[in-house]
Write a protein that holds these residues in place. Structure first.
Motif, mmCIF file in Angstrom:
data_model
loop_
_atom_site.group_PDB
_atom_site.id
_atom_site.type_symbol
_atom_site.label_atom_id
_atom_site.label_comp_id
_atom_site.label_asym_id
_atom_site.label_seq_id
_atom_site.Cartn_x
_atom_site.Cartn_y
_atom_site.Cartn_z
ATOM 1 N N ALA A 342 6.598 5.301 13.567
ATOM 2 C CA ALA A 342 7.502 6.483 13.264
ATOM 3 C C ALA A 342 7.324 7.788 12.805
ATOM 4 N N ALA A 343 6.456 7.785 11.337
ATOM 5 C CA ALA A 343 5.877 9.180 10.605
ATOM 6 C C ALA A 343 4.417 9.425 11.466
ATOM 7 N N GLY A 344 3.976 8.825 13.288
ATOM 8 C CA GLY A 344 3.105 9.318 13.466
ATOM 9 C C GLY A 344 1.489 9.339 13.513
ATOM 10 N N ILE A 345 1.043 7.966 12.629
ATOM 11 C CA ILE A 345 0.194 7.154 12.793
ATOM 12 C C ILE A 345 -0.251 6.742 13.508
ATOM 13 N N PRO A 346 -1.402 7.408 13.648
ATOM 14 C CA PRO A 346 -2.427 6.047 15.222
ATOM 15 C C PRO A 346 -2.491 5.017 14.304
ATOM 16 N N VAL A 347 -1.918 3.517 15.624
ATOM 17 C CA VAL A 347 -2.207 2.684 15.233
ATOM 18 C C VAL A 347 -2.660 1.572 16.191
ATOM 19 N N GLY A 348 -4.239 0.862 16.082
ATOM 20 C CA GLY A 348 -3.803 0.239 17.278
ATOM 21 C C GLY A 348 -4.400 -1.607 16.880
ATOM 22 N N LEU A 349 -4.894 -2.282 17.017
ATOM 23 C CA LEU A 349 -5.438 -4.353 16.876
ATOM 24 C C LEU A 349 -6.314 -4.493 16.816
ATOM 25 N N GLY A 350 -6.343 -5.358 15.249
ATOM 26 C CA GLY A 350 -7.823 -6.535 15.611
ATOM 27 C C GLY A 350 -7.673 -7.475 15.424
ATOM 28 N N VAL A 351 -8.491 -8.052 16.074
ATOM 29 C CA VAL A 351 -9.262 -9.544 15.632
ATOM 30 C C VAL A 351 -9.051 -10.122 14.065
ATOM 31 N N ASP A 352 -9.682 -9.382 13.691
ATOM 32 C CA ASP A 352 -10.734 -9.280 12.384
ATOM 33 C C ASP A 352 -11.437 -10.640 12.790
ATOM 34 N N GLY A 353 -12.113 -10.410 11.292
ATOM 35 C CA GLY A 353 -13.094 -11.947 11.559
ATOM 36 C C GLY A 353 -12.273 -13.262 11.888
ATOM 37 N N THR A 354 -13.539 -13.963 12.766
ATOM 38 C CA THR A 354 -13.003 -15.811 12.919
ATOM 39 C C THR A 354 -12.584 -15.973 12.670
ATOM 40 N N ALA A 355 -13.556 -15.765 10.852
ATOM 41 C CA ALA A 355 -13.127 -17.047 9.615
ATOM 42 C C ALA A 355 -11.810 -16.508 8.863
ATOM 43 N N SER A 356 -11.214 -15.528 9.193
ATOM 44 C CA SER A 356 -9.153 -15.525 8.995
ATOM 45 C C SER A 356 -8.921 -15.683 10.319
ATOM 46 N N ASN A 357 -9.165 -15.150 11.305
ATOM 47 C CA ASN A 357 -8.297 -15.691 12.588
ATOM 48 C C ASN A 357 -9.102 -15.908 13.563
ATOM 49 N N GLU A 358 -8.881 -17.694 13.650
ATOM 50 C CA GLU A 358 -10.083 -18.231 14.808
ATOM 51 C C GLU A 358 -10.423 -18.289 16.115
ATOM 52 N N SER A 359 -8.774 -17.843 16.430
ATOM 53 C CA SER A 359 -8.751 -17.709 18.117
ATOM 54 C C SER A 359 -9.810 -16.829 18.412
ATOM 55 N N GLY A 360 -10.442 -15.920 18.009
ATOM 56 C CA GLY A 360 -11.140 -14.509 17.740
ATOM 57 C C GLY A 360 -10.716 -14.153 19.375
ATOM 58 N N GLU A 361 -9.570 -14.078 19.558
ATOM 59 C CA GLU A 361 -8.801 -13.240 20.423
ATOM 60 C C GLU A 361 -7.608 -11.986 20.332
ATOM 61 N N LEU A 362 -7.539 -10.304 21.254
ATOM 62 C CA LEU A 362 -7.301 -9.981 21.148
ATOM 63 C C LEU A 362 -5.768 -10.056 21.637
ATOM 64 N N HIS A 363 -5.936 -10.292 22.819
ATOM 65 C CA HIS A 363 -4.074 -10.310 23.253
ATOM 66 C C HIS A 363 -3.483 -11.339 23.028
ATOM 67 N N THR A 364 -3.646 -12.357 22.303
ATOM 68 C CA THR A 364 -2.854 -12.494 21.426
ATOM 69 C C THR A 364 -2.132 -12.268 20.042
ATOM 70 N N GLU A 365 -2.517 -10.941 20.108
ATOM 71 C CA GLU A 365 -2.068 -10.424 18.479
ATOM 72 C C GLU A 365 -1.556 -9.501 19.338
ATOM 73 N N LEU A 366 -1.069 -8.851 20.562
ATOM 74 C CA LEU A 366 -0.020 -8.461 21.275
ATOM 75 C C LEU A 366 1.232 -9.145 20.499
ATOM 76 N N ARG A 367 1.118 -10.583 20.928
ATOM 77 C CA ARG A 367 2.449 -10.796 21.006
ATOM 78 C C ARG A 367 3.053 -11.273 19.272
#
Length: 488
Positions: A342-367
């Motif tokens: 709402a403030a106009g900040i550019p925001v994208g998605l990240g997997v982050d390291g797979t030691a803290s997101n073991e799936s390693g996938e970005l499309h699951t981050e959409l959900r």
């Protein structure tokens, strides 16, 4: 996916394809080859959010030539492949804005820890990585993302043990092998435990060594040209692992070289406390004080942002890499993504390291981005399915400074796109294809193009062997575990 009679054999080399660091071939050398995808739903993610229920995309060389409703234009020359996309949705390729590839080798550890305890547990292991380990981890990380729809990847590598070899080069080689558009950053840490930082002293570099290696990486690898397959960024790790001098000088270096800046920011309440105790201010004010806000900067996480912080990011157009799964895995909290947008900040998605997101996938981050946001104060109005798709595509391109090249399906943009299969058991009863992609089970990737080249076909990598990647990653993970246990 397609009738073999409808297409010719896919070509590995395309006229306008650009290898990392090399200019595109001149169009006059030979006729431009075209790929036609039609009879499918199309979500362009352009500024108007244009969608076509039954549309087409035409790729000429490594760029998008046509996008529209109905079948592709008649009379196209040199069509080398025609794809019947019935039951599918085509979108821009996903853009990953934050990752740590090397962590593929330490998945599943410190399962019930917060960020600081997790780091303390894993730093001694990570300090034993070497070039072969990082290469195997990078191939596995990239392979998992690419077969799940990522076309532009980013990595933040900041652990450089002495004598470990060319770790950044191993990542770059893996990205080139898989054919991924790559925006790695040369990270660094120079604030060891004895000086009040979190990392153990043996895991950090000197300030001068870190800066010299960073400049060398930019000079050796960065390609700023349109459609570049490889761009380097400057990325001191975090306020609790680097000195103020390194932050300030790294920012000056990046701006002198004309490259982007990246770090972690406002990830946890412990980081907030650290900054107040050490600097007398919160993370955003501290980073601002050393020149680390601006439209050439993006921060990972940004979970604990007050109104003043959000105003500062919006005013300076500083970007955010939102990592909802990792934030939940480490109990960091819920980022204020609706307020940022709402403030106009550019925001994208990240997997982050797979030691803290073991799936390693970005499309699951959409959900996960949508669901986690709805747990916050905005509830059901927090994000829509189309907001999530935009975060994972155009938003990510903005954050990496590549929105003129990728992130939406528009004529003249790079041919980085994904055809998702939505007519299977997991999606066929959801009439809205974008909702099916975002809210449904992870959708199979029927076809993925990067720079006009096929990288995924019917859910499998075509640029590398998945089984050999898995075997090598398992071997190197085991070797790292044995070394860490012996030397720990």
């Amino acid at each position: 996916m397609t009738d073999p009679a409808e297409r010719t054999e896919d070509r590995t080399e395309r006229p306008a394809r650009r290898a990392a660091g090399r200019p595109a071939q001149r169009a006059a050398e030979r006729p431009v080859e075209r790929t036609v995808i039609e009879n499918c739903a199309v979500a362009t993610v352009d500024v108007r959010g244009t969608e076509h229920a039954d549309g087409h995309v035409v790729v000429a060389g490594n760029v998008i030539e046509y996008v529209g409703e109905g079948r592709a234009p008649d009379g196209l020359e040199n069509v080398v492949r025609r794809v019947d996309g019935r039951g599918h949705l085509v979108t821009p390729g996903l853009v990953n804005t934050h990752h740590h590839f090397y962590q593929w080798l330490t998945r599943g550890l410190a399962q019930n820890a917060n960020l600081f305890d997790w780091l303390v547990a894993l730093y001694p292991v990570w300090a034993r990585i070497d070039e072969d380990m990082v290469g195997a981890a990078a191939r596995a990380s990239l392979g998992m993302m690419v077969r799940g729809g990522v076309t532009t990847a980013m990595d933040h590598h900041y652990v450089f043990p002495r004598g470990s070899g060319d770790l950044l080069g191993a990542e770059i080689g893996a990205a080139r092998e898989l054919g991924v558009r790559f925006n790695p950053t040369r990270g660094s840490m120079d604030l060891g435990e004895s000086d009040g930082g979190l990392p153990p002293d043996f895991a950090v570099e000197s300030t001068d060594d870190a800066l010299a290696a960073t400049e060398e990486a930019v000079d050796a690898h960065h390609d700023p040209s349109f459609g570049s397959m490889l761009r380097i960024g400057v990325a001191p790790c975090s306020p609790f692992s680097v000195t103020t001098e390194l932050l300030r000088r790294a920012g000056e270096l990046a701006r002198r070289k004309g490259v982007r800046l990246h770090t972690h920011g406002s990830e946890t309440v412990e980081e907030e406390k650290f900054c107040h105790e050490r600097f007398g201010m919160g993370p955003t004010d501290y980073l601002d004080s050393v020149g680390w806000l601006g439209d050439d900067v993006w921060m990972a996480h940004c979970v604990h942002m007050n109104d003043s912080d959000i105003d500062a990011f919006a005013r300076t157009r500083t970007g955010v890499a939102h990592c909802p799964s990792s934030n939940a895995r480490l109990a960091a909290g819920i980022a204020r993504v609706p307020d940022m947008l709402a403030a106009g900040i550019p925001v994208g998605l990240g997997v982050d390291g797979t030691a803290s997101n073991e799936s390693g996938e970005l499309h699951t981050e959409l959900r996960n981005a949508l669901l986690v946001a709805r747990l916050g104060p905005h509830k059901e109005r927090a994000l829509t399915a189309r907001d999530s798709l935009r975060l994972g595509t155009y938003g990510g391109a903005q954050v990496l400074g590549r929105e003129r090249e990728t992130g939406s399906l528009e004529p003249g943009k790079l041919a980085d796109l994904v055809l998702w299969r939505l007519d299977g058991i997991g999606h066929s009863s959801i009439a809205d294809p974008v909702a099916a992609l975002v809210l449904g089970a992870p959708a199979p990737v029927a076809l993925s193009l990067i720079d006009g080249r096929t990288v995924v076909e019917d859910g499998r990598l075509v640029t590398a062997d998945e089984d050999s990647i898995a075997r090598e990653a398992r071997k190197e993970a085991g070797r790292l575990a044995r070394i860490a246990a012996h030397e720990g």
